[in-house]
Write an enzyme that holds these catalytic residues in place. Structure first.
Site, mmCIF file in Angstrom:
data_model
loop_
_atom_site.group_PDB
_atom_site.id
_atom_site.type_symbol
_atom_site.label_atom_id
_atom_site.label_comp_id
_atom_site.label_asym_id
_atom_site.label_seq_id
_atom_site.Cartn_x
_atom_site.Cartn_y
_atom_site.Cartn_z
ATOM 1 N N SER A 99 0.657 5.781 8.683
ATOM 2 C CA SER A 99 0.448 5.179 10.011
ATOM 3 C C SER A 99 0.640 3.671 9.979
ATOM 4 O O SER A 99 0.672 3.027 11.024
ATOM 5 C CB SER A 99 -0.975 5.490 10.492
ATOM 6 O OG SER A 99 -1.910 4.871 9.630
ATOM 7 N N SER B 123 0.566 2.824 -6.903
ATOM 8 C CA SER B 123 -0.489 2.168 -7.676
ATOM 9 C C SER B 123 -0.558 0.715 -7.220
ATOM 10 O O SER B 123 -0.498 0.421 -6.016
ATOM 11 C CB SER B 123 -0.146 2.320 -9.156
ATOM 12 O OG SER B 123 -1.012 1.595 -9.967
ATOM 13 N N TYR C 269 -11.336 -1.640 -7.094
ATOM 14 C CA TYR C 269 -9.974 -1.352 -6.632
ATOM 15 C C TYR C 269 -9.044 -1.263 -7.849
ATOM 16 O O TYR C 269 -8.294 -0.296 -7.998
ATOM 17 C CB TYR C 269 -9.499 -2.449 -5.666
ATOM 18 C CG TYR C 269 -8.058 -2.260 -5.251
ATOM 19 C CD1 TYR C 269 -7.710 -1.235 -4.379
ATOM 20 C CD2 TYR C 269 -7.046 -3.085 -5.744
ATOM 21 C CE1 TYR C 269 -6.381 -1.036 -4.002
ATOM 22 C CE2 TYR C 269 -5.725 -2.897 -5.373
ATOM 23 C CZ TYR C 269 -5.399 -1.875 -4.496
ATOM 24 O OH TYR C 269 -4.093 -1.677 -4.138
ATOM 25 N N LYS D 238 -6.916 2.066 -9.449
ATOM 26 C CA LYS D 238 -5.464 2.104 -9.665
ATOM 27 C C LYS D 238 -5.121 2.332 -11.145
ATOM 28 O O LYS D 238 -4.142 2.998 -11.453
ATOM 29 C CB LYS D 238 -4.813 0.816 -9.134
ATOM 30 C CG LYS D 238 -4.914 0.668 -7.603
ATOM 31 C CD LYS D 238 -4.160 1.770 -6.869
ATOM 32 C CE LYS D 238 -4.082 1.536 -5.372
ATOM 33 N NZ LYS D 238 -3.387 2.624 -4.653
HETATM 34 N N1 LIG Z 1 -0.715 -4.438 0.619
HETATM 35 C C1 LIG Z 1 -0.797 -4.766 -0.647
HETATM 36 O O1 LIG Z 1 -0.846 -5.968 -1.022
HETATM 37 C C2 LIG Z 1 -0.782 -3.691 -1.700
HETATM 38 C C3 LIG Z 1 -0.523 -4.049 -3.047
HETATM 39 C C4 LIG Z 1 -0.504 -3.074 -4.022
HETATM 40 C C5 LIG Z 1 -0.747 -1.747 -3.689
HETATM 41 N N2 LIG Z 1 -1.014 -1.405 -2.390
HETATM 42 C C6 LIG Z 1 -1.261 0.018 -2.109
HETATM 43 O O2 LIG Z 1 -0.362 0.496 -1.144
HETATM 44 C C7 LIG Z 1 -0.941 1.612 -0.452
HETATM 45 C C8 LIG Z 1 -0.728 1.435 1.047
HETATM 46 O O3 LIG Z 1 -1.475 0.312 1.488
HETATM 47 P P1 LIG Z 1 -0.944 -0.698 2.607
HETATM 48 O O4 LIG Z 1 -0.838 -2.028 1.980
HETATM 49 O O5 LIG Z 1 0.229 -0.147 3.315
HETATM 50 O O6 LIG Z 1 -2.236 -0.733 3.553
HETATM 51 P P2 LIG Z 1 -2.453 -0.295 5.090
HETATM 52 O O7 LIG Z 1 -1.436 -0.929 5.945
HETATM 53 O O8 LIG Z 1 -3.892 -0.550 5.343
HETATM 54 O O9 LIG Z 1 -2.189 1.292 5.068
HETATM 55 C C9 LIG Z 1 -3.082 2.176 4.456
HETATM 56 C C10 LIG Z 1 -2.747 3.602 4.868
HETATM 57 O O10 LIG Z 1 -3.622 4.477 4.155
HETATM 58 C C11 LIG Z 1 -4.184 5.402 5.057
HETATM 59 N N3 LIG Z 1 -5.516 5.821 4.594
HETATM 60 C C12 LIG Z 1 -6.569 5.040 4.223
HETATM 61 N N4 LIG Z 1 -7.594 5.817 3.855
HETATM 62 C C13 LIG Z 1 -7.193 7.108 3.988
HETATM 63 C C14 LIG Z 1 -7.800 8.374 3.767
HETATM 64 N N5 LIG Z 1 -9.066 8.508 3.351
HETATM 65 N N6 LIG Z 1 -7.071 9.510 4.015
HETATM 66 C C15 LIG Z 1 -5.807 9.413 4.452
HETATM 67 N N7 LIG Z 1 -5.177 8.252 4.700
HETATM 68 C C16 LIG Z 1 -5.865 7.111 4.466
HETATM 69 C C17 LIG Z 1 -4.203 4.684 6.417
HETATM 70 O O11 LIG Z 1 -4.073 5.671 7.427
HETATM 71 P P3 LIG Z 1 -5.084 5.930 8.671
HETATM 72 O O12 LIG Z 1 -6.018 4.758 8.757
HETATM 73 O O13 LIG Z 1 -4.175 6.064 9.851
HETATM 74 O O14 LIG Z 1 -5.712 7.210 8.314
HETATM 75 C C18 LIG Z 1 -2.946 3.837 6.350
HETATM 76 O O15 LIG Z 1 -1.835 4.563 6.839
HETATM 77 C C19 LIG Z 1 -2.390 1.663 -0.888
HETATM 78 O O16 LIG Z 1 -2.562 2.686 -1.858
HETATM 79 C C20 LIG Z 1 -2.649 0.292 -1.507
HETATM 80 O O17 LIG Z 1 -3.650 0.332 -2.494
HETATM 81 C C21 LIG Z 1 -1.028 -2.338 -1.403
#
Ligand SMILES: NC(=O)c1ccc[n+]([C@@H]2O[C@H](COP(=O)([O-])OP(=O)(O)OC[C@H]3O[C@@H](n4cnc5c(N)ncnc54)[C@H](OP(=O)(O)O)[C@@H]3O)[C@@H](O)[C@H]2O)c1
Length: 281
Positions: free
Chosen positions: A15, A143, A157, A161
């Site tokens: 989403s 990750s 966190y 990971k």
């Molecule tokens: N942004 C960064 O700097 C960064 C860096 C390294 C890794 N990551 C990783 O990338 C991944 C995506 O994060 P993002 O940065 O895109 O953050 P984001 O924009 O907040 O997106 C997070 C997504 O995860 C979903 N979500 C959260 N909890 C959930 C649950 N219990 N069940 C199902 N869906 C769930 C949310 O969907 P709904 O709220 O619609 O359910 C949303 O679509 C994560 O695993 C994060 O740890 C992010």
């Protein structure tokens, strides 16, 4: 054009941010994408359809909470009933908590692991049997660079990971005989909804002995994330993996992060710790 691992893709957390862009990238290449969200507005069996302008690909959004076994079972069997297969699973759903280790309650830590680690485990437990039955598949676990460098005040966190990476390495060996490939993708700071969704542990208020360093560290995290690249760079890396017959075990996203992760292999641990502590505290 045929797709090496098949064309039915399941992306958790589609989403927003990285998951959204991954779903779009697959759709634009003609894949049949099932993306997920926890949002109440969507009924279990109701789908929102987005169609690609350039290909026959689509995204259908379905409801899923990776923390809820029944929800995982329902979402996976919905896709299986529709398509008779799941070829590629992208375990992307996740969030971050911030707070010192001392200030973090066990419940808060468990909540972090429930989504980021056990969410991946639940999804794999339900999808691997389908992939086995169909003779193979590809699992890509999102990750973080935080699985290479544990970040102060984001220990839970980082630990979640690191755990995803441990699971992925073992899963890759266990499922190889069934033709199931496993890769992990390690994004660095990326501009998404992640920053806004971050949860701060209850004990991290002004009364905490860590408050001043914690505050500085959080400001640094927010600055790095909001000035980072957009989620398309991660989506591009994921798509590249999906196009490889033998995907690599681990892909770090971003040239700068790739260099740091590479150098970490040769640098003394004390030096790495010194650098991380200079950056975050
Ligand atoms: N942004 C960064 O700097 C960064 C860096 C390294 C890794 N990551 C990783 O990338 C991944 C995506 O994060 P993002 O940065 O895109 O953050 P984001 O924009 O907040 O997106 C997070 C997504 O995860 C979903 N979500 C959260 N909890 C959930 C649950 N219990 N069940 C199902 N869906 C769930 C949310 O969907 P709904 O709220 O619609 O359910 C949303 O679509 C994560 O695993 C994060 O740890 C992010």
């Amino acid at each position: 054009m045929g797709k090496i691992h098949g064309d039915v893709v399941f992306v958790t957390g589609a989403s927003s941010g990285i998951g959204r862009e991954i779903a779009r990238a697959f759709m634009d290449e003609g894949y049949r994408v099932y993306g997920t969200t926890r949002k109440k507005a969507l009924q279990e069996d109701e789908v929102q359809l987005e169609k690609s302008k350039n290909s026959s690909g689509f995204i259908k959004m379905i409801r899923l909470d990776v923390c809820d076994e029944e929800s995982v079972e329902k979402a996976v069997s919905y896709v299986y009933q529709k398509e008779g297969r799941i070829d590629i699973l992208v375990n992307n759903a996740g969030f971050g908590i911030a707070g010192s280790i001392e200030d973090t309650s066990t419940e808060e830590a468990l909540e972090q692991f429930n989504t980021n680690f056990f969410g991946v485990h639940r999804m794999c437990r339900h999808v691997v049997p389908i992939m086995r039955k169909n003779g193979g598949g590809l699992i890509i676990n999102i990750s973080s660079v935080a699985a290479q460098f544990s970040i102060p005040f984001q220990a839970m966190y980082s630990a979640s990971k690191y755990a995803v990476e441990a699971l992925s390495e073992a899963l890759r060996i266990e499922t190889r005989p069934f033709g199931i490939k496993v890769s992990v993708v390690e994004p660095g700071d990326t501009k998404t909804g992640f920053t806004q969704s971050r949860q701060y542990v209850k004990g991290s208020d002004e009364n905490s002995v860590y408050f001043d360093t914690f505050k500085k560290s959080v400001e640094k995290m927010i600055k790095d994330e909001t000035s980072g690249p957009g989620p398309e760079v991660v989506a591009k890396a994921v798509l590249k993996i999906a196009k490889r017959k033998n995907p690599p075990i681990r892909v770090t996203v971003g040239t700068g992060y790739k260099v740091i992760v590479f150098l970490k292999r040769f640098l003394p641990v004390r030096f790495v710790q010194y650098m991380v502590s200079k950056m975050y505290s």
